[in-house]
Design a protein around this motif. Structure first.
Motif, PDB file in Angstrom:
ATOM      1  N   LEU A   1      -9.114 123.662  92.592  1.00 55.39           N
ATOM      2  CA  LEU A   1      -7.659 124.060  92.378  1.00 55.39           C
ATOM      3  C   LEU A   1      -6.615 123.532  92.945  1.00 55.39           C
ATOM      4  O   LEU A   1      -6.663 123.244  94.199  1.00 55.39           O
ATOM      5  CB  LEU A   1      -7.677 125.695  92.271  1.00 55.39           C
ATOM      6  N   VAL A   2      -5.424 123.130  92.339  1.00 55.50           N
ATOM      7  CA  VAL A   2      -4.219 122.549  92.814  1.00 55.50           C
ATOM      8  C   VAL A   2      -3.165 123.571  92.322  1.00 55.50           C
ATOM      9  O   VAL A   2      -2.886 124.008  91.114  1.00 55.50           O
ATOM     10  CB  VAL A   2      -4.011 121.403  92.192  1.00 55.50           C
TER      11      VAL A   2
ATOM     12  N   GLY B   1      -8.295 128.756 100.028  1.00 59.49           N
ATOM     13  CA  GLY B   1      -9.198 127.568 100.246  1.00 59.49           C
ATOM     14  C   GLY B   1      -8.464 126.447  99.193  1.00 59.49           C
ATOM     15  O   GLY B   1      -9.146 125.424  98.723  1.00 59.49           O
ATOM     16  N   ILE B   2      -7.120 126.583  98.984  1.00 61.43           N
ATOM     17  CA  ILE B   2      -6.392 125.601  97.952  1.00 61.43           C
ATOM     18  C   ILE B   2      -5.788 124.483  99.046  1.00 61.43           C
ATOM     19  O   ILE B   2      -5.065 124.850  99.766  1.00 61.43           O
ATOM     20  CB  ILE B   2      -5.649 125.949  97.202  1.00 61.43           C
TER      21      ILE B   2
ATOM     22  N   SER C   1     -12.820 126.781  88.181  1.00 60.09           N
ATOM     23  CA  SER C   1     -12.768 126.841  89.656  1.00 60.09           C
ATOM     24  C   SER C   1     -12.134 125.344  89.858  1.00 60.09           C
ATOM     25  O   SER C   1     -11.635 125.236  91.031  1.00 60.09           O
ATOM     26  CB  SER C   1     -14.388 126.706  90.331  1.00 60.09           C
ATOM     27  N   ASN C   2     -11.536 124.523  89.067  1.00 62.02           N
ATOM     28  CA  ASN C   2     -10.836 123.666  89.150  1.00 62.02           C
ATOM     29  C   ASN C   2      -9.598 123.363  88.064  1.00 62.02           C
ATOM     30  O   ASN C   2      -9.874 123.942  86.933  1.00 62.02           O
ATOM     31  CB  ASN C   2     -11.646 122.303  89.251  1.00 62.02           C
TER      32      ASN C   2
ATOM     33  N   ALA D   1     -13.749 132.788  88.691  1.00 62.69           N
ATOM     34  CA  ALA D   1     -13.792 131.485  88.075  1.00 62.69           C
ATOM     35  C   ALA D   1     -15.246 130.941  87.927  1.00 62.69           C
ATOM     36  O   ALA D   1     -16.194 131.294  88.786  1.00 62.69           O
ATOM     37  CB  ALA D   1     -13.066 130.581  88.993  1.00 62.69           C
ATOM     38  N   ILE D   2     -15.545 129.845  86.908  1.00 62.85           N
ATOM     39  CA  ILE D   2     -16.554 129.386  86.648  1.00 62.85           C
ATOM     40  C   ILE D   2     -16.405 127.862  86.824  1.00 62.85           C
ATOM     41  O   ILE D   2     -15.356 127.314  86.885  1.00 62.85           O
ATOM     42  CB  ILE D   2     -17.348 129.535  85.273  1.00 62.85           C
TER      43      ILE D   2
END
Length: 252
Positions: A103-104, A127-128, A192-193, A249-250
């Motif tokens: 992720l951003v 954790g980003i 997740s992204n 998230a997946i």
């Protein structure tokens, strides 16, 4: 003994123009400096002996033992702590801020330094590792942002670029945005992204940025029919959104 010229030179770093010219920024506070000195190049550090004694080897180009009132002379805080430092600003590569690896966060005109610093802390906690900002977003290395981030800038890279151009390069990924007319975030399947866009405190996400967003999210109030404020603070919204992403998230 600090000279008047040295005090003036350091206090000038309160201004963005001077930070940009010199490539330097200031940080103060026991925890903030202790965290950042492990990552950023320290040009100058002023500290009381009690703080120095807890740090072991201190990697600073110039290390100055503080007399009683010297930290107060350079400090921007109402109640100065034990240490004040001047660091060199890092140089990051925007290509590292790719949603392919996670992720951003993308910030479209977030102007309050306190909000930005809090968002950096939130990114660090969840954790980003990358935040991409429009050029008019508050300066990540301004004193108020650094103070609000509480050392999290040591773990999160903050980039500045043409946000619309950046997002347009990643249209094959999910581009999420926070809107008042979006879909209930709690009913969405999240990845997740991807990129999560948050907008300006008063105006939200700009239309030109919004045109590239393919997933519009809304944080509902509870209960739905209860009168409440118009919206959440952007940093609070960031915490709610990112927390829900990490919870549900997946991997796509």
């Amino acid at each position: 003994m600090l000279s008047k010229a040295k005090i003036k030179e350091i206090r000038a770093l309160e201004m963005k123009k001077r930070r940009d010219e010199s490539g330097l920024f200031i940080a103060e506070g026991n925890k903030t400096v202790a965290d950042m000195i492990q990552v950023f190049e320290c040009e100058w550090l002023l500290a009381r002996s009690s703080w120095m004694a807890t740090q072991g080897d201190i990697p600073a180009r110039e290390l100055v033992l503080a007399e009683d009132d010297e930290i107060r002379k350079v400090s921007l805080m109402k109640t100065p702590q034990d240490v004040f430092a001047v660091f060199r600003k890092p140089v990051y590569s925007l290509s590292d801020a790719s949603p392919a690896s996670g992720l951003v966060l993308a910030l479209d005109g977030v102007q309050d330094p306190g909000n930005l610093g809090t968002i950096v802390r939130i990114a660090d906690w969840f954790g980003i590792e990358h935040i991409v900002c429009s050029p008019d977003t508050a300066d990540a290395f301004g004193p108020k942002t650094v103070q609000s981030a509480m050392g999290a800038l040591a773990h999160v890279q903050v980039h500045y670029t043409d946000l619309t151009a950046y997002i347009s390069d990643y249209q094959s990924f999910r581009i999420y945005g926070a809107f008042l007319d979006g879909d209930n975030i709690y009913s969405k399947t999240l990845s997740s992204n991807g990129i999560i866009v948050l907008g300006n405190e008063g105006n939200g996400i700009r239309p030109e940025t919004a045109s590239f967003i393919n997933e519009r999210l809304f944080i509902p109030s509870f209960p739905p029919d209860r009168p409440t404020t118009d919206s959440l603070n952007v940093a609070v919204a960031a915490a709610v959104v990112v927390s829900h992403f990490r919870n549900s998230a997946i991997t796509l």
